[in-house]
Design a protein around this motif. Sequence first.
Motif, PDB file in Angstrom:
ATOM      1  N   SER A 120      -7.591   4.016   7.314  1.00 49.48           N
ATOM      2  CA  SER A 120      -6.231   5.036   7.750  1.00 49.48           C
ATOM      3  C   SER A 120      -7.959   5.454   9.089  1.00 49.48           C
ATOM      4  O   SER A 120      -8.478   6.127   9.360  1.00 49.48           O
ATOM      5  N   GLU A 172      -2.214   6.164  -0.787  1.00 51.89           N
ATOM      6  CA  GLU A 172      -3.125   4.321  -0.307  1.00 51.89           C
ATOM      7  C   GLU A 172      -3.593   5.114   1.430  1.00 51.89           C
ATOM      8  O   GLU A 172      -4.527   4.981   2.167  1.00 51.89           O
ATOM      9  N   THR A 173      -2.360   4.582   1.845  1.00 52.39           N
ATOM     10  CA  THR A 173      -2.951   4.789   3.423  1.00 52.39           C
ATOM     11  C   THR A 173      -3.249   6.716   4.096  1.00 52.39           C
ATOM     12  O   THR A 173      -3.766   5.736   5.175  1.00 52.39           O
ATOM     13  N   MET A 188       0.978  -1.094   0.186  1.00 51.84           N
ATOM     14  CA  MET A 188      -0.009   0.441   0.163  1.00 51.84           C
ATOM     15  C   MET A 188       1.197   1.106   0.151  1.00 51.84           C
ATOM     16  O   MET A 188       1.620   1.561   0.330  1.00 51.84           O
ATOM     17  N   SER A 199      -7.369   5.691   2.393  1.00 52.68           N
ATOM     18  CA  SER A 199      -7.923   4.647   2.732  1.00 52.68           C
ATOM     19  C   SER A 199      -9.259   5.200   3.550  1.00 52.68           C
ATOM     20  O   SER A 199      -8.941   5.441   4.950  1.00 52.68           O
TER      21      SER A 199
END
Length: 77
Positions: A12, A5-6, A1, A9
């Motif tokens: 997160s 995306e971290t 990832m 998302s």
Amino acid sequence: MGLLETLFSEDSAFYPLFHLLAGVGAVNWLLIAQLDFNLVTTLFGQGSTLTTVVYTLAGVGGIGVLGDMAMDYGVLE
């Protein structure tokens, strides 16, 4: 990832924080537009460091929400 995306998302830790901060900014702008009342400056003072921090965090929250939307629509991958 990846990093994007971290950050953006729904899993997160930043996800609810971004939405909360953007919401605070939105409510403050609603109060300014409809009642000519700035809650942030009323609470923390015009031009104070804390006021600047609150505005900065609300801006970061808005960027986070935009990033989340961009991920959802495939603009950022």
